[in-house]
Design a protein around this motif. Sequence first.
Motif, PDB file in Angstrom:
ATOM      1  N   ALA A 115      31.318  31.055  30.240  1.00  0.00           N
ATOM      2  CA  ALA A 115      32.542  31.667  29.722  1.00  0.00           C
ATOM      3  C   ALA A 115      32.323  33.067  29.155  1.00  0.00           C
ATOM      4  O   ALA A 115      33.291  33.748  28.817  1.00  0.00           O
ATOM      5  N   SER A 116      31.087  33.511  29.032  1.00  0.00           N
ATOM      6  CA  SER A 116      30.818  34.829  28.472  1.00  0.00           C
ATOM      7  C   SER A 116      31.369  35.934  29.377  1.00  0.00           C
ATOM      8  O   SER A 116      31.394  35.806  30.603  1.00  0.00           O
ATOM      9  N   LEU A 117      31.806  37.026  28.752  1.00  0.00           N
ATOM     10  CA  LEU A 117      32.401  38.139  29.487  1.00  0.00           C
ATOM     11  C   LEU A 117      31.804  39.457  29.004  1.00  0.00           C
ATOM     12  O   LEU A 117      31.571  39.651  27.812  1.00  0.00           O
ATOM     13  N   GLY A 118      31.578  40.342  29.953  1.00  0.00           N
ATOM     14  CA  GLY A 118      31.280  41.730  29.638  1.00  0.00           C
ATOM     15  C   GLY A 118      32.527  42.535  29.943  1.00  0.00           C
ATOM     16  O   GLY A 118      32.852  42.763  31.104  1.00  0.00           O
ATOM     17  N   VAL A 119      33.270  42.936  28.909  1.00  0.00           N
ATOM     18  CA  VAL A 119      34.591  43.568  29.073  1.00  0.00           C
ATOM     19  C   VAL A 119      34.480  45.071  28.840  1.00  0.00           C
ATOM     20  O   VAL A 119      33.790  45.529  27.932  1.00  0.00           O
ATOM     21  N   GLN A 133      43.428  48.495  39.638  1.00  0.00           N
ATOM     22  CA  GLN A 133      43.039  49.802  39.117  1.00  0.00           C
ATOM     23  C   GLN A 133      43.476  49.910  37.659  1.00  0.00           C
ATOM     24  O   GLN A 133      43.969  50.944  37.213  1.00  0.00           O
ATOM     25  N   ALA A 134      43.311  48.830  36.913  1.00  0.00           N
ATOM     26  CA  ALA A 134      43.841  48.749  35.560  1.00  0.00           C
ATOM     27  C   ALA A 134      42.838  49.246  34.527  1.00  0.00           C
ATOM     28  O   ALA A 134      41.662  49.490  34.824  1.00  0.00           O
ATOM     29  N   PHE A 135      43.332  49.365  33.298  1.00  0.00           N
ATOM     30  CA  PHE A 135      42.485  49.772  32.184  1.00  0.00           C
ATOM     31  C   PHE A 135      41.371  48.746  31.953  1.00  0.00           C
ATOM     32  O   PHE A 135      40.208  49.098  31.786  1.00  0.00           O
ATOM     33  N   PHE A 136      41.738  47.461  31.971  1.00  0.00           N
ATOM     34  CA  PHE A 136      40.770  46.399  31.690  1.00  0.00           C
ATOM     35  C   PHE A 136      40.021  45.969  32.956  1.00  0.00           C
ATOM     36  O   PHE A 136      40.587  45.891  34.054  1.00  0.00           O
ATOM     37  N   SER A 137      38.755  45.629  32.779  1.00  0.00           N
ATOM     38  CA  SER A 137      37.947  44.973  33.813  1.00  0.00           C
ATOM     39  C   SER A 137      36.812  44.246  33.117  1.00  0.00           C
ATOM     40  O   SER A 137      36.516  44.508  31.947  1.00  0.00           O
ATOM     41  N   ASP A 210      44.152  37.852  32.337  1.00  0.00           N
ATOM     42  CA  ASP A 210      45.035  38.449  31.343  1.00  0.00           C
ATOM     43  C   ASP A 210      44.228  38.791  30.099  1.00  0.00           C
ATOM     44  O   ASP A 210      43.719  37.904  29.406  1.00  0.00           O
ATOM     45  N   PHE A 211      44.114  40.086  29.794  1.00  0.00           N
ATOM     46  CA  PHE A 211      43.298  40.553  28.680  1.00  0.00           C
ATOM     47  C   PHE A 211      44.137  40.805  27.419  1.00  0.00           C
ATOM     48  O   PHE A 211      43.683  41.507  26.507  1.00  0.00           O
ATOM     49  N   SER A 212      45.346  40.231  27.345  1.00  0.00           N
ATOM     50  CA  SER A 212      46.231  40.498  26.204  1.00  0.00           C
ATOM     51  C   SER A 212      45.575  40.159  24.873  1.00  0.00           C
ATOM     52  O   SER A 212      45.764  40.872  23.862  1.00  0.00           O
ATOM     53  N   SER A 213      44.798  39.059  24.872  1.00  0.00           N
ATOM     54  CA  SER A 213      44.174  38.630  23.616  1.00  0.00           C
ATOM     55  C   SER A 213      43.075  39.587  23.154  1.00  0.00           C
ATOM     56  O   SER A 213      42.587  39.477  22.033  1.00  0.00           O
ATOM     57  N   GLN A 226      51.288  53.094  25.901  1.00  0.00           N
ATOM     58  CA  GLN A 226      51.154  53.646  27.250  1.00  0.00           C
ATOM     59  C   GLN A 226      50.452  52.688  28.214  1.00  0.00           C
ATOM     60  O   GLN A 226      50.405  52.968  29.420  1.00  0.00           O
ATOM     61  N   LEU A 227      49.905  51.577  27.709  1.00  0.00           N
ATOM     62  CA  LEU A 227      49.145  50.650  28.556  1.00  0.00           C
ATOM     63  C   LEU A 227      50.027  50.124  29.695  1.00  0.00           C
ATOM     64  O   LEU A 227      51.082  49.517  29.454  1.00  0.00           O
ATOM     65  N   GLY A 228      49.614  50.353  30.924  1.00  0.00           N
ATOM     66  CA  GLY A 228      50.425  49.961  32.071  1.00  0.00           C
ATOM     67  C   GLY A 228      50.490  48.461  32.281  1.00  0.00           C
ATOM     68  O   GLY A 228      51.539  47.917  32.626  1.00  0.00           O
ATOM     69  N   THR A 229      49.366  47.750  32.081  1.00  0.00           N
ATOM     70  CA  THR A 229      49.323  46.298  32.257  1.00  0.00           C
ATOM     71  C   THR A 229      48.133  45.724  31.492  1.00  0.00           C
ATOM     72  O   THR A 229      47.065  46.363  31.445  1.00  0.00           O
ATOM     73  N   PRO A 230      48.301  44.564  30.872  1.00  0.00           N
ATOM     74  CA  PRO A 230      47.154  43.907  30.235  1.00  0.00           C
ATOM     75  C   PRO A 230      46.305  43.126  31.232  1.00  0.00           C
ATOM     76  O   PRO A 230      45.289  42.552  30.866  1.00  0.00           O
ATOM     77  N   LEU A 231      46.734  43.071  32.484  1.00  0.00           N
ATOM     78  CA  LEU A 231      45.994  42.346  33.518  1.00  0.00           C
ATOM     79  C   LEU A 231      44.855  43.205  34.056  1.00  0.00           C
ATOM     80  O   LEU A 231      44.914  44.436  34.047  1.00  0.00           O
TER      81      LEU A 231
END
Length: 365
Positions: A115-119, A133-137, A210-213, A226-231
């Motif tokens: 479950a670990s993530l490198g965000v 092509q989002a802010f989060f990956s 979904d990176f909303s949290s 300005q965030l286009g999407t939390p996805l």
Amino acid sequence: TFGSSLSMPPNWKVREKTLTPYLQFNLDTYLGGVSLRGNIGAQAQHTSQRAEGERVAPGSAITGNAITLIPVVGSASYTKFLPSANLIFGFGDNDDLRVSAARTLARPRMDQMNASLGVSGNITHLTSTDPNQAFFSASGGNAKLKPTMADNYNVSYEHYFSGGNGYECKASDAKNSDVCRSGGGGYVALSGYYLKLTDYINPNAAFLYDFSSFLPFGLTPAQQAQLGTPLGIVSGPTNDGHGYVKGAQLTLNLPFNLIAQPLDGFGMILTGNRTNSSLVFAGNSNPITVPGLSKWVANGTLYYQHDGFEARISDSYRSSFLGEVSGISASRIEQTIQGGSSYDAQVSYSFDSGALKGLTLIAQG
């Protein structure tokens, strides 16, 4: 780039709970002059899995004591129905037709359910509404990963030779070897098989998350507006593969006393196997072979056995295959591995009487 310069945290836990009720009916009857034995049945496997991991808090550095870890949790549950049937039709004393069909599963590796993530966050993609092509990956495992499923179909015809005895294992370390599985009698067998693979685990896939949290993730209130999407996309394993394995095998176990009585105790076992496989992952139409499977596999064994003395020499060959090797930081990398032969020999003596009864001396290499 927002986030941390530290890669995915290595600390994680995975817990599985599996309940497996099953029902089996054994068969032993006759259909006219043909005997029928075997079994039919089914399993119902219910699994609950939970993965615990960590991610690095935004702004943490790779050096010093400024690293802050935040827990990440994921879970999934599923029920798989696994029917099976194994039927053996006996035509006289020397011929058997075996037919079987079964649904089976292969569970994911524990590290794949990490479950670990490198965000990370890319400020140049802050206003993008495209999850690709989002802010989060991120990169990591997949706590919702399910087993690879396979529908297996097998048929074989076996003819047993009348008279003579073949290799009978007495050495305790050899009871599970290929030499011993024939049951000691001479026979020839031709078999074919087909496996349909679904939900095959793609170790190098990506999935929507979904990176909303994770917000604010170092963003100011104005930047969050300005965030286009939390996805975003997580690079990790998914069940997006499908394919097949098919092939045929020919086996001959020949005690030499069937050729000439003075050769009693000598014999040979020959096996040849031809396998084709294909595996396709989502978004990539180019198939690969199933990792670990060679197109050609062959085995040959010469043996001698008499009054507790056993000797055998074997040659096992396989052609090249797609395999996994260890890369940087123990990561697994797929590459073609060259085939070849391996040889082994064994000599043993078993005491069947006297004070040393039950003792077996073995030399092998």
